[in-house]
Write an enzyme that holds these catalytic residues in place. Sequence first.
Site, PDB file in Angstrom:
ATOM      1  N   ALA A   1       0.818  -1.226   0.000  1.00 25.13           N
ATOM      2  CA  ALA A   1       0.000   0.000   0.000  1.00 25.13           C
ATOM      3  C   ALA A   1       0.847   1.269   0.000  1.00 25.13           C
ATOM      4  CB  ALA A   1      -0.929   0.003   1.218  1.00 25.13           C
ATOM      5  N   SER A   2       2.164   1.114   0.058  1.00 23.23           N
ATOM      6  CA  SER A   2       3.007   2.313   0.187  1.00 23.23           C
ATOM      7  C   SER A   2       3.088   3.125  -1.096  1.00 23.23           C
ATOM      8  CB  SER A   2       4.419   1.907   0.640  1.00 23.23           C
ATOM      9  OG  SER A   2       4.893   0.829  -0.140  1.00 23.23           O
TER      10      SER A   2
ATOM     11  N   ASN B   1      -2.109  -7.163  -3.262  1.00 23.61           N
ATOM     12  CA  ASN B   1      -1.636  -6.297  -4.345  1.00 23.61           C
ATOM     13  C   ASN B   1      -0.112  -6.298  -4.491  1.00 23.61           C
ATOM     14  OD1 ASN B   1      -1.648  -3.613  -6.040  1.00 23.61           O
ATOM     15  ND2 ASN B   1      -0.394  -3.177  -4.234  1.00 23.61           N
TER      16      ASN B   1
ATOM     17  N   TYR C   1       7.003 -13.566 -14.124  1.00 20.69           N
ATOM     18  CA  TYR C   1       5.888 -12.679 -13.716  1.00 20.69           C
ATOM     19  C   TYR C   1       4.554 -13.200 -14.270  1.00 20.69           C
ATOM     20  CZ  TYR C   1       3.384  -8.192 -13.188  1.00 20.69           C
ATOM     21  OH  TYR C   1       2.481  -7.190 -12.865  1.00 20.69           O
TER      22      TYR C   1
ATOM     23  N   ASN D   1       7.069  -8.634   4.922  1.00 21.97           N
ATOM     24  CA  ASN D   1       7.414  -9.042   3.568  1.00 21.97           C
ATOM     25  C   ASN D   1       6.492 -10.201   3.192  1.00 21.97           C
ATOM     26  OD1 ASN D   1       8.520 -10.280   1.348  1.00 21.97           O
ATOM     27  ND2 ASN D   1      10.545 -10.569   2.227  1.00 21.97           N
ATOM     28  N   VAL D   2       5.621  -9.993   2.224  1.00 22.05           N
ATOM     29  CA  VAL D   2       4.612 -11.020   1.911  1.00 22.05           C
ATOM     30  C   VAL D   2       5.227 -12.342   1.454  1.00 22.05           C
ATOM     31  CG1 VAL D   2       2.780  -9.340   1.357  1.00 22.05           C
ATOM     32  CG2 VAL D   2       4.231 -10.250  -0.486  1.00 22.05           C
TER      33      VAL D   2
HETATM   34  P1  NAP Z   1       4.927  -0.523  -7.514  1.00 26.54           P
HETATM   35  O1  NAP Z   1       4.624   0.897  -7.801  1.00 26.54           O
HETATM   36  O2  NAP Z   1       6.277  -1.070  -7.829  1.00 26.54           O
HETATM   37  O3  NAP Z   1       4.573  -0.800  -5.971  1.00 26.54           O
HETATM   38  C1  NAP Z   1       4.754  -2.090  -5.462  1.00 26.54           C
HETATM   39  C2  NAP Z   1       4.202  -2.146  -4.051  1.00 26.54           C
HETATM   40  O4  NAP Z   1       4.338  -3.501  -3.593  1.00 26.54           O
HETATM   41  C3  NAP Z   1       4.959  -1.273  -3.083  1.00 26.54           C
HETATM   42  O5  NAP Z   1       4.057  -0.744  -2.143  1.00 26.54           O
HETATM   43  C4  NAP Z   1       5.914  -2.260  -2.411  1.00 26.54           C
HETATM   44  O6  NAP Z   1       6.267  -1.926  -1.086  1.00 26.54           O
HETATM   45  C5  NAP Z   1       5.056  -3.494  -2.378  1.00 26.54           C
HETATM   46  N1  NAP Z   1       5.859  -4.710  -2.253  1.00 26.54           N
HETATM   47  C6  NAP Z   1       6.738  -5.226  -3.135  1.00 26.54           C
HETATM   48  N2  NAP Z   1       7.277  -6.357  -2.652  1.00 26.54           N
HETATM   49  C7  NAP Z   1       6.704  -6.556  -1.436  1.00 26.54           C
HETATM   50  C8  NAP Z   1       6.830  -7.552  -0.448  1.00 26.54           C
HETATM   51  N3  NAP Z   1       7.669  -8.580  -0.600  1.00 26.54           N
HETATM   52  N4  NAP Z   1       6.090  -7.452   0.687  1.00 26.54           N
HETATM   53  C9  NAP Z   1       5.242  -6.409   0.865  1.00 26.54           C
HETATM   54  N5  NAP Z   1       5.083  -5.432  -0.045  1.00 26.54           N
HETATM   55  C10 NAP Z   1       5.809  -5.509  -1.176  1.00 26.54           C
HETATM   56  O7  NAP Z   1       3.908  -1.485  -8.285  1.00 26.54           O
HETATM   57  P2  NAP Z   1       2.451  -1.207  -8.870  1.00 26.54           P
HETATM   58  O8  NAP Z   1       2.578  -0.873 -10.301  1.00 26.54           O
HETATM   59  O9  NAP Z   1       1.681  -0.342  -7.959  1.00 26.54           O
HETATM   60  O10 NAP Z   1       1.878  -2.700  -8.806  1.00 26.54           O
HETATM   61  C11 NAP Z   1       0.948  -3.141  -7.830  1.00 26.54           C
HETATM   62  C12 NAP Z   1       0.414  -4.499  -8.276  1.00 26.54           C
HETATM   63  O11 NAP Z   1      -0.227  -4.334  -9.531  1.00 26.54           O
HETATM   64  C13 NAP Z   1       1.501  -5.545  -8.473  1.00 26.54           C
HETATM   65  O12 NAP Z   1       1.032  -6.801  -8.054  1.00 26.54           O
HETATM   66  C14 NAP Z   1       1.702  -5.540  -9.962  1.00 26.54           C
HETATM   67  O13 NAP Z   1       2.209  -6.763 -10.432  1.00 26.54           O
HETATM   68  C15 NAP Z   1       0.304  -5.266 -10.459  1.00 26.54           C
HETATM   69  N6  NAP Z   1       0.230  -4.721 -11.802  1.00 26.54           N
HETATM   70  C16 NAP Z   1       0.802  -3.527 -12.121  1.00 26.54           C
HETATM   71  C17 NAP Z   1       0.709  -3.045 -13.413  1.00 26.54           C
HETATM   72  C18 NAP Z   1       1.300  -1.732 -13.844  1.00 26.54           C
HETATM   73  O14 NAP Z   1       1.301  -1.447 -15.042  1.00 26.54           O
HETATM   74  N7  NAP Z   1       1.789  -0.903 -12.953  1.00 26.54           N
HETATM   75  C19 NAP Z   1       0.024  -3.791 -14.379  1.00 26.54           C
HETATM   76  C20 NAP Z   1      -0.553  -4.998 -14.024  1.00 26.54           C
HETATM   77  C21 NAP Z   1      -0.458  -5.441 -12.728  1.00 26.54           C
HETATM   78  P3  NAP Z   1       7.598  -1.035  -0.748  1.00 26.54           P
HETATM   79  O15 NAP Z   1       7.282   0.342  -1.248  1.00 26.54           O
HETATM   80  O16 NAP Z   1       7.702  -1.107   0.712  1.00 26.54           O
HETATM   81  O17 NAP Z   1       8.701  -1.670  -1.499  1.00 26.54           O
END
Ligand code: NAP
Length: 241
Positions: free
Chosen positions: A10-11, A87, A152, A60-61
């Site tokens: 959620a960060s 998420n 992925y 850490n999930v």
């Molecule tokens: P992002 O901006 O990189 O943010 C990722 C988030 O996940 C951050 O809050 C991060 O926490 C957290 N995270 C990563 N590893 C973690 C762990 N081991 N334990 C707990 N938290 C963890 O990514 P996003 O684009 O928002 O993506 C969110 C979701 O949507 C993901 O599942 C991604 O695969 C999916 N998604 C994204 C897109 C896209 O185009 N952006 C498209 C399809 C699906 P920290 O900040 O603490 O690292």
Amino acid sequence: MSKIALVTGASRGIGRAIAERLARDGYRIWANYSGSKGAAEGLCAQIEQAGGSALPVQFNVADGEGTTRALEALIEAEGGPDVVVSNAGITRDGLMATMSANEWNEVLNTNLGGFFHVSKACLRPMLRKRAGRIIAISSLSGEAGNPGQVNYSASKAGLIGACKALAKEIASRNITVNVVAPGFVQTDMVKELPKDELEKMIPLKRFGRPEEIAAAVAFLASDEAGYITGHVLSVNGGMYI
Ligand code: NAP
């Protein structure tokens, strides 16, 4: 007492938008993060200033024991969450021929293992309450497969299978399990991608906004979505590869 929504990751990015939206919808938010303590605390302060309720929660999930410990303590203190949004996700892109076992494992353990650890820890109170919503954030890559993302795509396709199976397993307890599958969304995760080129391939000619994914999640979390389970809701600007 407010209903509780746990949002992992959620960060930043999509998770942050989901937390903001569900807070506006009246949920107390358990805002999980991995490393971004300041960002998660800032998010929770912002929610509280706006009259909502939120708690930053570090785990850490991918770490099953740590996740279970953190969630069991929270559940003991506040009761089980009504909504779980799985998420948190990462990418470690590269061609399969040169992909290391570590790159494969890290992505599978976080994206798919994270869903297992988090949902399992929250399942028992939901089963007891005979109510709940579990929502996983998959991806267009999981629906269609994306070259350079075998790890992925596998993790995101796995989420779809897991949610469809779990939906059938716990439907009798009035718990729904659904998937939101975003296309390209403007966050840190895609900041290195050639946006202008990719936008030409998207029927709506733009990347999605995190708030647009959050709106789909809010709908699936709502009472109105009570008859929807085992569903994959694609939010991708029309880009079905
Ligand atoms: P992002 O901006 O990189 O943010 C990722 C988030 O996940 C951050 O809050 C991060 O926490 C957290 N995270 C990563 N590893 C973690 C762990 N081991 N334990 C707990 N938290 C963890 O990514 P996003 O684009 O928002 O993506 C969110 C979701 O949507 C993901 O599942 C991604 O695969 C999916 N998604 C994204 C897109 C896209 O185009 N952006 C498209 C399809 C699906 P920290 O900040 O603490 O690292």
